[in-house]
Write an enzyme that holds these catalytic residues in place. Structure first.
Site, PDB file in Angstrom:
ATOM      1  N   HIS A 115       0.815  -1.215   0.000  1.00 43.48           N
ATOM      2  CA  HIS A 115       0.000   0.000   0.000  1.00 43.48           C
ATOM      3  C   HIS A 115       0.849   1.265   0.000  1.00 43.48           C
ATOM      4  CE1 HIS A 115       0.948  -0.485   4.312  1.00 43.48           C
ATOM      5  NE2 HIS A 115       0.802   0.823   4.385  1.00 43.48           N
ATOM      6  N   HIS A 179       5.017   9.223  12.376  1.00 43.18           N
ATOM      7  CA  HIS A 179       4.139   8.132  12.800  1.00 43.18           C
ATOM      8  C   HIS A 179       4.976   6.971  13.324  1.00 43.18           C
ATOM      9  CE1 HIS A 179       5.150   6.916   8.722  1.00 43.18           C
ATOM     10  NE2 HIS A 179       4.361   5.859   8.719  1.00 43.18           N
TER      11      HIS A 179
END
Length: 313
Positions: A115, A179
């Site tokens: 992804h 993140h």
């Protein structure tokens, strides 16, 4: 204008997160803006800079950079599965140009992408094979990491070659920003996690992949609720990086170290390598200006989420 750039965060949680209505609308507007930008530019070629999350590249052989002469998507988190439309001769030319510029990289005639590389293609074009694309992998999860100066120089080498192609070329950077999702790390891996990091679990069964993805979904829900044991987002760091990239002078980023990046912005903040390489590539084609910039820290996505569209002056 023959070269343009879209830099965007990605998230496997886009189809799984329960976002507040206002945030969802804001994010949808950002994607709509990027989609219209891509449609108006109508690229003849896409060059995609992106990471992998132990779906296509593993510690059995982990290059810092790799250019795909052919590639396919593994289809994780519901992303489109199947081959990309990779023009092999153009990919080979980019690889040879980078090597001639002193950038050591690998090439693959059977690259597998997750992804992190294909999500922007789906969002922008609706199909990962809609446009000819050369995928460039940058290791962003598996230490040791190559210095950011090498990332910048890779981008500059790619950009110099792209400037000679005389094709409308859209650069896509996918990754970051701050993140710290639950990705196994070699230094603390259990024996089973180590098998995965080496790729010894392959071929991955649908059940195994679903279980792995569900752990990320559950961590995101806990993070949004303030109960997850992962590092917080770093909005100030994200905004400072985006400002530096917009300035056109990326050399100050050369001094950033992987240890400091992880300490401030999380273990997956290294995905900003894609942004640095793509901005450097565009800068090698000429002075540029950011036309659109979006940023919001979104805990439900475990991401400082940014998106920019950039054109040559």
């Amino acid at each position: 204008m023959t070269v343009a750039l879209i830099a965007t965060s990605h998230s496997p949680l886009l189809e799984h997160a329960d976002l507040e209505a206002g945030v969802a609308a804001e994010l949808d507007q950002a994607f709509t803006t990027a989609r219209r930008f891509a449609e108006d530019f109508d690229p003849e070629l896409v060059i995609s800079f992106g990471p992998d999350h132990y779906n296509g590249f593993f510690y059995n052989l982990m290059p810092p950079f790799c250019i795909g002469y052919a590639a396919s998507s593994v289809g994780d988190y519901g992303t489109q599965r199947g081959p990309l439309n990779v023009p092999e001769e153009i990919a080979r030319g980019i690889a040879e140009a980078a090597m001639s510029a002193g950038i050591d990289l690998a090439v693959s005639l059977q690259m597998e992408l997750d992804h992190g590389a294909v999500q922007p293609m789906e969002i922008l074009f609706g199909d990962i094979a809609a446009r000819p694309v050369v995928p460039i992998f940058l290791n962003s999860v598996a230490p040791p990491f190559t210095p950011l100066q090498r990332v910048r120089l890779l981008g500059e080498a790619v950009g110099r070659h792209v400037a000679q192609l005389e094709m409308r070329t859209l650069l896509i950077a996918s990754g970051g920003l701050s993140h710290d999702p639950p990705v196994a790390r070699l230094a603390t891996a259990t024996p089973e996690q180590r098998r995965v990091l080496l790729g010894h679990h392959l071929p991955a069964t649908p059940g195994w992949r679903k279980e792995r993805e569900q752990r990320v979904v559950e961590t995101a829900r806990a993070f949004a609720a303030g109960t997850a044991d992962i590092q917080d987002l770093a909005p100030d760091w994200d905004r400072a990086l985006m400002a530096t990239l917009a300035s056109g002078d990326l050399t100050s980023l050369d001094a950033w170290t992987p240890e400091e990046m992880a300490r401030i912005a999380g273990n997956s903040s290294h995905e900003v390598r894609s942004w640095i390489a793509a901005y450097a590539a565009l800068g090698s084609c000429g002075a540029y200006s950011v036309q659109y910039s979006y940023y919001r820290p979104i805990r439900e996505l475990i991401a400082g989420f940014g998106l920019t569209t950039v054109t040559l002056d």
